[in-house]
Write a protein that holds these residues in place. Structure first.
Motif, PDB file in Angstrom:
ATOM      1  N   GLU A  97      18.183 121.514  41.005  1.00  0.00           N
ATOM      2  CA  GLU A  97      17.244 120.617  41.699  1.00  0.00           C
ATOM      3  C   GLU A  97      17.285 119.205  41.130  1.00  0.00           C
ATOM      4  O   GLU A  97      17.189 118.217  41.879  1.00  0.00           O
ATOM      5  CB  GLU A  97      15.826 121.173  41.586  1.00  0.00           C
ATOM      6  CG  GLU A  97      14.821 120.451  42.459  1.00  0.00           C
ATOM      7  CD  GLU A  97      13.502 121.177  42.531  1.00  0.00           C
ATOM      8  OE1 GLU A  97      12.701 120.867  43.431  1.00  0.00           O
ATOM      9  OE2 GLU A  97      13.265 122.067  41.687  1.00  0.00           O
ATOM     10  N   GLY A  98      17.455 119.074  39.813  1.00  0.00           N
ATOM     11  CA  GLY A  98      17.485 117.741  39.215  1.00  0.00           C
ATOM     12  C   GLY A  98      18.714 116.933  39.586  1.00  0.00           C
ATOM     13  O   GLY A  98      18.728 115.709  39.402  1.00  0.00           O
ATOM     14  N   LEU A  99      19.737 117.604  40.107  1.00  0.00           N
ATOM     15  CA  LEU A  99      20.965 116.890  40.475  1.00  0.00           C
ATOM     16  C   LEU A  99      20.875 116.227  41.834  1.00  0.00           C
ATOM     17  O   LEU A  99      21.665 115.324  42.139  1.00  0.00           O
ATOM     18  CB  LEU A  99      22.152 117.865  40.462  1.00  0.00           C
ATOM     19  CG  LEU A  99      22.441 118.588  39.142  1.00  0.00           C
ATOM     20  CD1 LEU A  99      23.573 119.587  39.349  1.00  0.00           C
ATOM     21  CD2 LEU A  99      22.805 117.595  38.052  1.00  0.00           C
ATOM     22  N   ILE A 100      19.928 116.679  42.649  1.00  0.00           N
ATOM     23  CA  ILE A 100      19.873 116.201  44.037  1.00  0.00           C
ATOM     24  C   ILE A 100      19.591 114.709  44.108  1.00  0.00           C
ATOM     25  O   ILE A 100      20.251 113.961  44.847  1.00  0.00           O
ATOM     26  CB  ILE A 100      18.813 116.988  44.836  1.00  0.00           C
ATOM     27  CG1 ILE A 100      19.196 118.472  44.874  1.00  0.00           C
ATOM     28  CG2 ILE A 100      18.658 116.424  46.241  1.00  0.00           C
ATOM     29  CD1 ILE A 100      18.156 119.356  45.529  1.00  0.00           C
ATOM     30  N   GLU A 101      18.621 114.244  43.321  1.00  0.00           N
ATOM     31  CA  GLU A 101      18.234 112.836  43.404  1.00  0.00           C
ATOM     32  C   GLU A 101      19.303 111.896  42.861  1.00  0.00           C
ATOM     33  O   GLU A 101      19.305 110.704  43.168  1.00  0.00           O
ATOM     34  CB  GLU A 101      16.922 112.617  42.651  1.00  0.00           C
ATOM     35  CG  GLU A 101      16.993 112.957  41.178  1.00  0.00           C
ATOM     36  CD  GLU A 101      15.646 112.802  40.483  1.00  0.00           C
ATOM     37  OE1 GLU A 101      15.653 112.633  39.255  1.00  0.00           O
ATOM     38  OE2 GLU A 101      14.617 112.839  41.179  1.00  0.00           O
ATOM     39  N   HIS A 102      20.235 112.431  42.081  1.00  0.00           N
ATOM     40  CA  HIS A 102      21.308 111.602  41.542  1.00  0.00           C
ATOM     41  C   HIS A 102      22.574 111.655  42.396  1.00  0.00           C
ATOM     42  O   HIS A 102      23.553 110.968  42.091  1.00  0.00           O
ATOM     43  CB  HIS A 102      21.647 112.052  40.119  1.00  0.00           C
ATOM     44  CG  HIS A 102      20.505 111.967  39.158  1.00  0.00           C
ATOM     45  ND1 HIS A 102      19.939 110.772  38.771  1.00  0.00           N
ATOM     46  CD2 HIS A 102      19.786 112.938  38.514  1.00  0.00           C
ATOM     47  CE1 HIS A 102      18.956 110.991  37.929  1.00  0.00           C
ATOM     48  NE2 HIS A 102      18.831 112.301  37.759  1.00  0.00           N
ATOM     49  N   GLU A 103      22.559 112.460  43.449  1.00  0.00           N
ATOM     50  CA  GLU A 103      23.729 112.600  44.312  1.00  0.00           C
ATOM     51  C   GLU A 103      23.762 111.482  45.343  1.00  0.00           C
ATOM     52  O   GLU A 103      22.851 111.341  46.159  1.00  0.00           O
ATOM     53  CB  GLU A 103      23.693 113.960  45.008  1.00  0.00           C
ATOM     54  CG  GLU A 103      24.907 114.264  45.865  1.00  0.00           C
ATOM     55  CD  GLU A 103      26.210 114.157  45.107  1.00  0.00           C
ATOM     56  OE1 GLU A 103      27.075 113.375  45.552  1.00  0.00           O
ATOM     57  OE2 GLU A 103      26.357 114.828  44.070  1.00  0.00           O
ATOM     58  N   ARG A 104      24.830 110.684  45.325  1.00  0.00           N
ATOM     59  CA  ARG A 104      24.930 109.537  46.228  1.00  0.00           C
ATOM     60  C   ARG A 104      25.345 109.934  47.636  1.00  0.00           C
ATOM     61  O   ARG A 104      25.011 109.242  48.599  1.00  0.00           O
ATOM     62  CB  ARG A 104      25.938 108.528  45.673  1.00  0.00           C
ATOM     63  CG  ARG A 104      25.514 107.897  44.350  1.00  0.00           C
ATOM     64  CD  ARG A 104      26.533 106.865  43.889  1.00  0.00           C
ATOM     65  NE  ARG A 104      26.137 106.224  42.647  1.00  0.00           N
ATOM     66  CZ  ARG A 104      26.846 105.283  42.037  1.00  0.00           C
ATOM     67  NH1 ARG A 104      28.003 104.903  42.569  1.00  0.00           N
ATOM     68  NH2 ARG A 104      26.422 104.737  40.913  1.00  0.00           N
ATOM     69  N   LEU A 112      23.046 120.663  48.661  1.00  0.00           N
ATOM     70  CA  LEU A 112      22.403 121.091  47.418  1.00  0.00           C
ATOM     71  C   LEU A 112      20.947 121.477  47.653  1.00  0.00           C
ATOM     72  O   LEU A 112      20.446 122.458  47.088  1.00  0.00           O
ATOM     73  CB  LEU A 112      22.483 119.973  46.378  1.00  0.00           C
ATOM     74  CG  LEU A 112      23.716 119.925  45.485  1.00  0.00           C
ATOM     75  CD1 LEU A 112      23.665 118.694  44.581  1.00  0.00           C
ATOM     76  CD2 LEU A 112      23.828 121.185  44.641  1.00  0.00           C
ATOM     77  N   GLN A 113      20.257 120.693  48.495  1.00  0.00           N
ATOM     78  CA  GLN A 113      18.853 120.982  48.771  1.00  0.00           C
ATOM     79  C   GLN A 113      18.700 122.338  49.455  1.00  0.00           C
ATOM     80  O   GLN A 113      17.805 123.118  49.101  1.00  0.00           O
ATOM     81  CB  GLN A 113      18.261 119.877  49.647  1.00  0.00           C
ATOM     82  CG  GLN A 113      16.757 120.011  49.869  1.00  0.00           C
ATOM     83  CD  GLN A 113      15.968 119.877  48.587  1.00  0.00           C
ATOM     84  OE1 GLN A 113      15.985 118.826  47.954  1.00  0.00           O
ATOM     85  NE2 GLN A 113      15.261 120.932  48.186  1.00  0.00           N
ATOM     86  N   MET A 114      19.562 122.626  50.403  1.00  0.00           N
ATOM     87  CA  MET A 114      19.510 123.926  51.063  1.00  0.00           C
ATOM     88  C   MET A 114      19.818 125.051  50.073  1.00  0.00           C
ATOM     89  O   MET A 114      19.225 126.125  50.126  1.00  0.00           O
ATOM     90  CB  MET A 114      20.507 123.973  52.231  1.00  0.00           C
ATOM     91  CG  MET A 114      20.169 123.051  53.384  1.00  0.00           C
ATOM     92  SD  MET A 114      21.273 123.286  54.811  1.00  0.00           S
ATOM     93  CE  MET A 114      20.748 124.915  55.370  1.00  0.00           C
ATOM     94  N   LEU A 115      20.734 124.770  49.155  1.00  0.00           N
ATOM     95  CA  LEU A 115      21.092 125.759  48.132  1.00  0.00           C
ATOM     96  C   LEU A 115      19.902 126.040  47.225  1.00  0.00           C
ATOM     97  O   LEU A 115      19.567 127.204  46.945  1.00  0.00           O
ATOM     98  CB  LEU A 115      22.277 125.239  47.323  1.00  0.00           C
ATOM     99  CG  LEU A 115      22.878 126.158  46.258  1.00  0.00           C
ATOM    100  CD1 LEU A 115      23.414 127.437  46.905  1.00  0.00           C
ATOM    101  CD2 LEU A 115      23.985 125.433  45.511  1.00  0.00           C
ATOM    102  N   VAL A 116      19.245 124.981  46.775  1.00  0.00           N
ATOM    103  CA  VAL A 116      18.074 125.132  45.900  1.00  0.00           C
ATOM    104  C   VAL A 116      16.934 125.826  46.625  1.00  0.00           C
ATOM    105  O   VAL A 116      16.181 126.613  46.028  1.00  0.00           O
ATOM    106  CB  VAL A 116      17.633 123.750  45.372  1.00  0.00           C
ATOM    107  CG1 VAL A 116      16.284 123.840  44.659  1.00  0.00           C
ATOM    108  CG2 VAL A 116      18.694 123.181  44.429  1.00  0.00           C
TER     109      VAL A 116
END
Length: 247
Positions: A97-104, A112-116
């Motif tokens: 979840e923490g990686l989503i906001e850093h994904e350009r 990723l959001q659907m995965l989380v």
């Protein structure tokens, strides 16, 4: 930066101008404001009639891709997906979840959001394939706009030549003006054919190549995310995704 595009444009200009000079021509004979206006203005007008405004605007924005294409290194993308897989195995899907906001990349962020959120693998694939297909279709339409312009330009160049010849016919009483008048008339044909075959059609094909690469990167990413959702081993995911590097 795509050096080949710059070299290609420069070589095309040198070939045409250099060949003209080698045949004994003069640079001044290649410059004709009226022919330039007819060919450029007519080609642009035809493309405006053909395309919706969002599509035309996007096509003009994509022009920079010819020189600065947004290439995605597939090996680096594979390494990132493997990292996601290792993180999911160690910390669970919520660890991503923490990686989503850093994904350009919006496409990657949505996957990723659907995965989380715990979506089923096939649901992720179905939703993201719809988005990928729609995006690819739009991008290809922007490339086809330049392809269409490449079809219009030679014909409009002939139109410019005919308009120039009309002026020549009106001055038949003055033989001293016939040679220069005919030469100027055919400059429009040179502009039209040259613009189409040395600029517009190559630009369209380069954009298609960039779009295909982007789609390939998105397909690779989607395959990796679906594999993570299925709980597959990171090593197996890496081996499977490396198959994309062979294409």
């Amino acid at each position: 930066m795509d050096v080949l595009s710059l070299v290609g444009f420069a070589l095309a200009l040198i070939a045409v101008v250099g060949g003209h000079l080698l045949e004994g021509g003069h640079l001044s004979s290649l410059f004709n404001p009226s022919a330039f206006t007819i060919v450029i203005g007519g080609t642009l007008a035809a493309s405006l009639v053909q395309s919706p405004l969002p599509e035309f605007r996007a096509a003009m924005q994509r022009l920079r891709w010819v020189v600065r294409p947004p290439w995605v290194p597939l090996d680096a993308l594979i390494a990132k997906i493997v990292h996601w897989s290792v993180t999911a195995r160690r910390e669970g899907l919520l660890g991503l979840e923490g990686l989503i906001e850093h994904e350009r990349d919006p496409f990657a962020a949505k996957a990723l959001q659907m995965l989380v959120d715990g979506a089923e693998p096939e649901d992720i694939r179905h939703a993201m394939e719809i988005e990928l297909g729609a995006r690819e279709d739009f991008e290809l339409r922007t490339a086809r706009l330049f392809e269409s312009m490449g079809g219009y330009a030679p014909t409009i160049g002939i139109l410019g030549a005919v308009l120039g010849l009309i002026q020549v016919m009106e001055n038949l009483a003055d033989p001293t003006r016939l040679g220069s008048g005919i030469a100027a008339a055919f400059v429009a044909t040179v502009y039209g054919v040259g613009l189409a075959n040395l600029v517009l059609i190559p630009v369209a094909n380069k954009l298609k190549a960039v779009i295909r690469h982007q789609s390939q990167a998105s397909e690779l990413l989607l395959e990796g995310v679906v594999a993570i959702a299925r709980g597959e081993n990171p090593r197996n995911i890496e081996l499977r995704l490396r198959g994309y590097l062979q294409s």
